[in-house]
Each structure stands twice: as C-alpha cells, then as structure tokens.
Design a protein around this motif. Sequence first.
Motif, PDB file in Angstrom:
ATOM      1  N   ALA A  96      45.380  41.609  35.120  1.00  0.00           N
ATOM      2  CA  ALA A  96      45.731  42.951  34.632  1.00  0.00           C
ATOM      3  C   ALA A  96      47.243  43.088  34.492  1.00  0.00           C
ATOM      4  CB  ALA A  96      45.175  44.014  35.572  1.00  0.00           C
ATOM      5  N   ARG A 105      50.936  47.929  38.441  1.00  0.00           N
ATOM      6  CA  ARG A 105      50.070  46.747  38.497  1.00  0.00           C
ATOM      7  C   ARG A 105      50.719  45.643  39.339  1.00  0.00           C
ATOM      8  NH1 ARG A 105      49.083  48.966  33.510  1.00  0.00           N
ATOM      9  NH2 ARG A 105      46.879  49.246  33.003  1.00  0.00           N
ATOM     10  N   ASN A 202      38.764  39.986  32.292  1.00  0.00           N
ATOM     11  CA  ASN A 202      40.036  39.339  32.579  1.00  0.00           C
ATOM     12  C   ASN A 202      39.986  37.842  32.372  1.00  0.00           C
ATOM     13  OD1 ASN A 202      41.369  41.687  33.128  1.00  0.00           O
ATOM     14  ND2 ASN A 202      40.888  41.662  35.286  1.00  0.00           N
TER      15      ASN A 202
END
Length: 204
Positions: A96, A105, A202
Amino acid sequence: MKIQTEAFRKVTAQTAREICSRADLSAEARPFLLPDLSPQGFLSLLVDAENIGDAVRFLAFALPIREAIWWAHVVARTNIPVPTELEMLCLDRTAAWVYEPDDARRRSCMECAESAKFTGAAAYAALAAFWSGGSLAPEGMPDAEADPRLGPIGAGASILLSITNGDAATLVDRFETAVVRAMSIANGGNGWLPGERPAGANGA
C-alpha cells in the motif's frame, strides 16, 4: 545465470562505484569493483561468485527506494511458505505504501513491523518502508530525519531473510530467482515471473 549487459532502466548510477559508495559491501566484494565498471557488470561478477549477501545489498542500493521495497515485498510474498496473518498485514501495508507513499501509510508499516517484533522478512519489508524517508520520531515530536541508507538496508535484510529461510540445497536457486525479479523491476517490470498470479489486490 546471465546478467544483461545493457543499462537497467530504473538505475540512475552510471558506475558500480557510485552505488558502492553508499552500500556497505564485504571485503570479498571489493576486488570486483574495477574503475568505471557498470552496475550490471559488477552485479554479474557478484552473481558468478555466488556472493549472495553483497549482490542483494548492491541491488537494494542500486534500485530507487520504492522499487527496492517492492522487490522485498515480492520476494517475501513468494518465499514465505504459509504467511501468518501478521506477516500478510506487513506485506499488504508495504505494498500500500509503494502504491501511495504518504506518511500515514509509512507509519502504518512501522506499526505492523513493531507488532511482529521486527522479526522476519515481512517485518523488515515494512520497516524498510518506514525507513524510506521522513521523520522517524513519533508524530507530534520534533523531526528526526531517516538516514537515506536505512531504507535500502531494510529492503536488503528482508530479501536475505526471505531467501535464506529454506532448504540450503536450493539457496542458490532462490537467490538467482530473486535477482531475476530485481532485474525485472530495474527495467520497469513488476517482479512477478511468467504465470504467477498472486492473490489479493496488493499482488497486482
């Protein structure tokens, strides 16, 4: 294995010496560092010598930091046999951050690495993202800027933990596969091998 002779698209350094001025390589690697040797030429010598530690560290410093951390993510995803929930959380948060590298993040990567007690390849991939830049101090405290060497060091540590965790007889195979992934990323690819379809958003 064969290393390409043409320059890597994502590697801006013209010589291996420029990269090695930032990376802490072993005494065994230094005799290979000839004047004006290209990054790919130096990597080829390290790979031929099966100098795994130095080759991984060199690549981690050669790549831009986001690409180095993505490399750590891909290698961990493909080498951890059965990731725990916490390992997957570390890897998902690392990915991410690569996709959108903002401070929230980045700090979330530190949270999961700390939860994992800074142990294992997934934790080090997340830690590398936290170390990639910005302040290492808690939010609200005076800034303490990260040493720019920390991110590549964390990425390299993650990759080495990934590839050394397994049958010693196939260590060189895992190492060479990791180098293939790094070369893909260094040329603008995503590091996945043909036919691989990692599960989850992801892994794209």
